[in-house]
Design a protein around this motif. Structure first.
Motif, PDB file in Angstrom:
ATOM      1  N   LEU A  31      39.551  55.415  39.458  1.00  0.00           N
ATOM      2  CA  LEU A  31      38.310  55.757  40.135  1.00  0.00           C
ATOM      3  C   LEU A  31      37.994  54.706  41.185  1.00  0.00           C
ATOM      4  CD1 LEU A  31      36.033  56.862  37.157  1.00  0.00           C
ATOM      5  CD2 LEU A  31      37.290  58.297  38.755  1.00  0.00           C
ATOM      6  N   ASP A  32      37.445  55.144  42.305  1.00  0.00           N
ATOM      7  CA  ASP A  32      36.993  54.203  43.329  1.00  0.00           C
ATOM      8  C   ASP A  32      35.625  53.669  42.938  1.00  0.00           C
ATOM      9  OD1 ASP A  32      39.238  54.430  44.989  1.00  0.00           O
ATOM     10  OD2 ASP A  32      38.438  56.244  45.915  1.00  0.00           O
ATOM     11  N   PRO A  33      35.344  52.412  43.277  1.00  0.00           N
ATOM     12  CA  PRO A  33      34.020  51.854  42.958  1.00  0.00           C
ATOM     13  C   PRO A  33      32.907  52.683  43.586  1.00  0.00           C
ATOM     14  CG  PRO A  33      35.502  50.139  43.695  1.00  0.00           C
ATOM     15  CD  PRO A  33      36.203  51.443  43.937  1.00  0.00           C
ATOM     16  N   SER A  34      31.796  52.766  42.882  1.00  0.00           N
ATOM     17  CA  SER A  34      30.633  53.476  43.399  1.00  0.00           C
ATOM     18  C   SER A  34      29.397  52.603  43.214  1.00  0.00           C
ATOM     19  CB  SER A  34      30.474  54.824  42.682  1.00  0.00           C
ATOM     20  OG  SER A  34      30.241  54.625  41.307  1.00  0.00           O
ATOM     21  N   ARG A  35      28.261  53.113  43.602  1.00  0.00           N
ATOM     22  CA  ARG A  35      27.017  52.331  43.577  1.00  0.00           C
ATOM     23  C   ARG A  35      26.612  51.875  42.178  1.00  0.00           C
ATOM     24  NH1 ARG A  35      22.910  55.010  47.952  1.00  0.00           N
ATOM     25  NH2 ARG A  35      24.305  54.772  49.716  1.00  0.00           N
ATOM     26  N   ASP A  36      27.011  52.614  41.160  1.00  0.00           N
ATOM     27  CA  ASP A  36      26.612  52.240  39.806  1.00  0.00           C
ATOM     28  C   ASP A  36      27.540  51.197  39.163  1.00  0.00           C
ATOM     29  OD1 ASP A  36      28.680  54.095  39.593  1.00  0.00           O
ATOM     30  OD2 ASP A  36      27.927  54.918  37.720  1.00  0.00           O
ATOM     31  N   VAL A  59      35.002  40.673  41.293  1.00  0.00           N
ATOM     32  CA  VAL A  59      35.173  41.473  40.085  1.00  0.00           C
ATOM     33  C   VAL A  59      34.198  42.638  40.155  1.00  0.00           C
ATOM     34  CG1 VAL A  59      34.977  41.476  37.577  1.00  0.00           C
ATOM     35  CG2 VAL A  59      35.834  39.446  38.749  1.00  0.00           C
ATOM     36  N   ARG A  60      34.705  43.851  39.922  1.00  0.00           N
ATOM     37  CA  ARG A  60      33.841  45.045  39.891  1.00  0.00           C
ATOM     38  C   ARG A  60      34.220  45.867  38.675  1.00  0.00           C
ATOM     39  NH1 ARG A  60      34.395  47.187  46.048  1.00  0.00           N
ATOM     40  NH2 ARG A  60      36.592  47.132  45.525  1.00  0.00           N
ATOM     41  N   PHE A  61      33.196  46.465  38.028  1.00  0.00           N
ATOM     42  CA  PHE A  61      33.484  47.297  36.867  1.00  0.00           C
ATOM     43  C   PHE A  61      32.395  48.324  36.650  1.00  0.00           C
ATOM     44  CE2 PHE A  61      31.640  43.293  35.502  1.00  0.00           C
ATOM     45  CZ  PHE A  61      30.573  43.668  34.698  1.00  0.00           C
ATOM     46  N   SER A  62      32.787  49.401  35.970  1.00  0.00           N
ATOM     47  CA  SER A  62      31.864  50.490  35.668  1.00  0.00           C
ATOM     48  C   SER A  62      31.518  50.482  34.182  1.00  0.00           C
ATOM     49  CB  SER A  62      32.501  51.840  36.027  1.00  0.00           C
ATOM     50  OG  SER A  62      33.507  52.170  35.087  1.00  0.00           O
ATOM     51  N   LYS A  63      30.478  51.218  33.827  1.00  0.00           N
ATOM     52  CA  LYS A  63      30.098  51.350  32.418  1.00  0.00           C
ATOM     53  C   LYS A  63      31.172  52.084  31.620  1.00  0.00           C
ATOM     54  CE  LYS A  63      25.168  51.233  33.312  1.00  0.00           C
ATOM     55  NZ  LYS A  63      23.913  51.968  33.333  1.00  0.00           N
ATOM     56  N   ALA A  64      31.971  52.886  32.285  1.00  0.00           N
ATOM     57  CA  ALA A  64      33.031  53.645  31.618  1.00  0.00           C
ATOM     58  C   ALA A  64      34.274  52.809  31.341  1.00  0.00           C
ATOM     59  CB  ALA A  64      33.402  54.865  32.453  1.00  0.00           C
ATOM     60  N   LEU A 120      36.849  40.615  28.685  1.00  0.00           N
ATOM     61  CA  LEU A 120      36.106  39.357  28.695  1.00  0.00           C
ATOM     62  C   LEU A 120      35.031  39.357  29.778  1.00  0.00           C
ATOM     63  CD1 LEU A 120      36.023  36.321  27.678  1.00  0.00           C
ATOM     64  CD2 LEU A 120      37.418  35.853  29.691  1.00  0.00           C
ATOM     65  N   LEU A 121      35.399  39.738  30.993  1.00  0.00           N
ATOM     66  CA  LEU A 121      34.442  39.707  32.101  1.00  0.00           C
ATOM     67  C   LEU A 121      33.389  40.808  31.990  1.00  0.00           C
ATOM     68  CD1 LEU A 121      36.916  38.796  34.951  1.00  0.00           C
ATOM     69  CD2 LEU A 121      35.147  37.333  33.973  1.00  0.00           C
ATOM     70  N   MET A 122      33.772  41.961  31.478  1.00  0.00           N
ATOM     71  CA  MET A 122      32.787  43.031  31.321  1.00  0.00           C
ATOM     72  C   MET A 122      31.747  42.669  30.260  1.00  0.00           C
ATOM     73  SD  MET A 122      35.209  46.405  31.747  1.00  0.00           S
ATOM     74  CE  MET A 122      33.890  47.547  31.430  1.00  0.00           C
ATOM     75  N   ALA A 123      32.129  41.856  29.276  1.00  0.00           N
ATOM     76  CA  ALA A 123      31.203  41.455  28.211  1.00  0.00           C
ATOM     77  C   ALA A 123      30.459  40.163  28.527  1.00  0.00           C
ATOM     78  CB  ALA A 123      31.975  41.291  26.906  1.00  0.00           C
ATOM     79  N   SER A 124      30.754  39.535  29.660  1.00  0.00           N
ATOM     80  CA  SER A 124      30.182  38.214  29.962  1.00  0.00           C
ATOM     81  C   SER A 124      28.731  38.249  30.417  1.00  0.00           C
ATOM     82  CB  SER A 124      31.033  37.497  31.007  1.00  0.00           C
ATOM     83  OG  SER A 124      30.939  38.143  32.262  1.00  0.00           O
ATOM     84  N   GLY A 125      28.209  39.432  30.714  1.00  0.00           N
ATOM     85  CA  GLY A 125      26.814  39.542  31.139  1.00  0.00           C
ATOM     86  C   GLY A 125      26.543  38.729  32.389  1.00  0.00           C
ATOM     87  N   GLU A 126      25.498  37.926  32.329  1.00  0.00           N
ATOM     88  CA  GLU A 126      25.091  37.126  33.483  1.00  0.00           C
ATOM     89  C   GLU A 126      25.573  35.678  33.410  1.00  0.00           C
ATOM     90  OE1 GLU A 126      23.532  38.374  36.223  1.00  0.00           O
ATOM     91  OE2 GLU A 126      23.830  40.312  35.244  1.00  0.00           O
ATOM     92  N   LYS A 127      26.534  35.394  32.567  1.00  0.00           N
ATOM     93  CA  LYS A 127      27.056  34.026  32.457  1.00  0.00           C
ATOM     94  C   LYS A 127      27.570  33.579  33.816  1.00  0.00           C
ATOM     95  CE  LYS A 127      28.506  34.178  27.636  1.00  0.00           C
ATOM     96  NZ  LYS A 127      29.665  34.107  26.723  1.00  0.00           N
ATOM     97  N   THR A 128      27.292  32.329  34.151  1.00  0.00           N
ATOM     98  CA  THR A 128      27.757  31.791  35.429  1.00  0.00           C
ATOM     99  C   THR A 128      29.130  31.142  35.313  1.00  0.00           C
ATOM    100  OG1 THR A 128      26.588  29.721  35.027  1.00  0.00           O
ATOM    101  CG2 THR A 128      25.421  31.420  36.288  1.00  0.00           C
TER     102      THR A 128
END
Length: 143
Positions: A31-36, A59-64, A120-128
């Motif tokens: 899938l191509d990245p989208s606004r969500d 890094v970009r990721f979707s909820k899916a 790892l990155l999808m679960a990292s939340g807002e960690k800097t």
């Protein structure tokens, strides 16, 4: 008589065509990245067996579970591009050593550290700061 030879010839040709087309590799569609999609950018310190690099990372990721990581060094120098979904991955660039695509579970050992980064990155939340070690590789992200 000629009719039978023609039918036999036609049957052999058709069977050959079916055999050749049934072996065709099916390309995976990401899938191509989208606004969500969520996006984070920052720096990555990569330390491998014989290589240490610091560069920019997007890094970009979707909820899916769709995921993209792009690691660059300066404008126009892409070191690694990774696209991954829950089952399939595609990696290319100099750090991928020739690139690879296929089911994530069948990834070559040289790419497994990179493929672990998705979860790892999808679960990292807002960690800097996010750190991961996989075998002889270390990944340190600063967002």
């Amino acid at each position: 008589m000629h009719y039978r030879l023609f039918l036999r010839f036609l049957t052999i040709i058709c069977a050959g065509c079916i055999g050749l087309t049934s072996c065709q590799t099916i390309r995976h569609h990401f899938l191509d990245p989208s606004r969500d999609w969520q996006a984070r950018n920052g720096q990555l310190l990569y330390h491998g067996t014989m290589t240490t690099l610091i560069g920019e990372v997007l890094v970009r990721f979707s909820k899916a579970g769709d995921f993209e990581l792009t690691f660059t060094k300066g404008p126009g120098i892409t070191l690694l591009e990774l696209r991954q979904d829950p089952n399939y991955a595609s990696v290319k660039g100099p750090l991928a050593r020739g690139g690879w695509s296929g089911p994530s579970a069948q990834a070559p050992a040289r790419l497994r550290g990179w493929l672990q980064l998705r979860e790892l990155l999808m679960a990292s939340g807002e960690k800097t700061s996010v750190r991961n070690s996989a075998g002889s590789e270390t990944f340190i992200f600063r967002f």
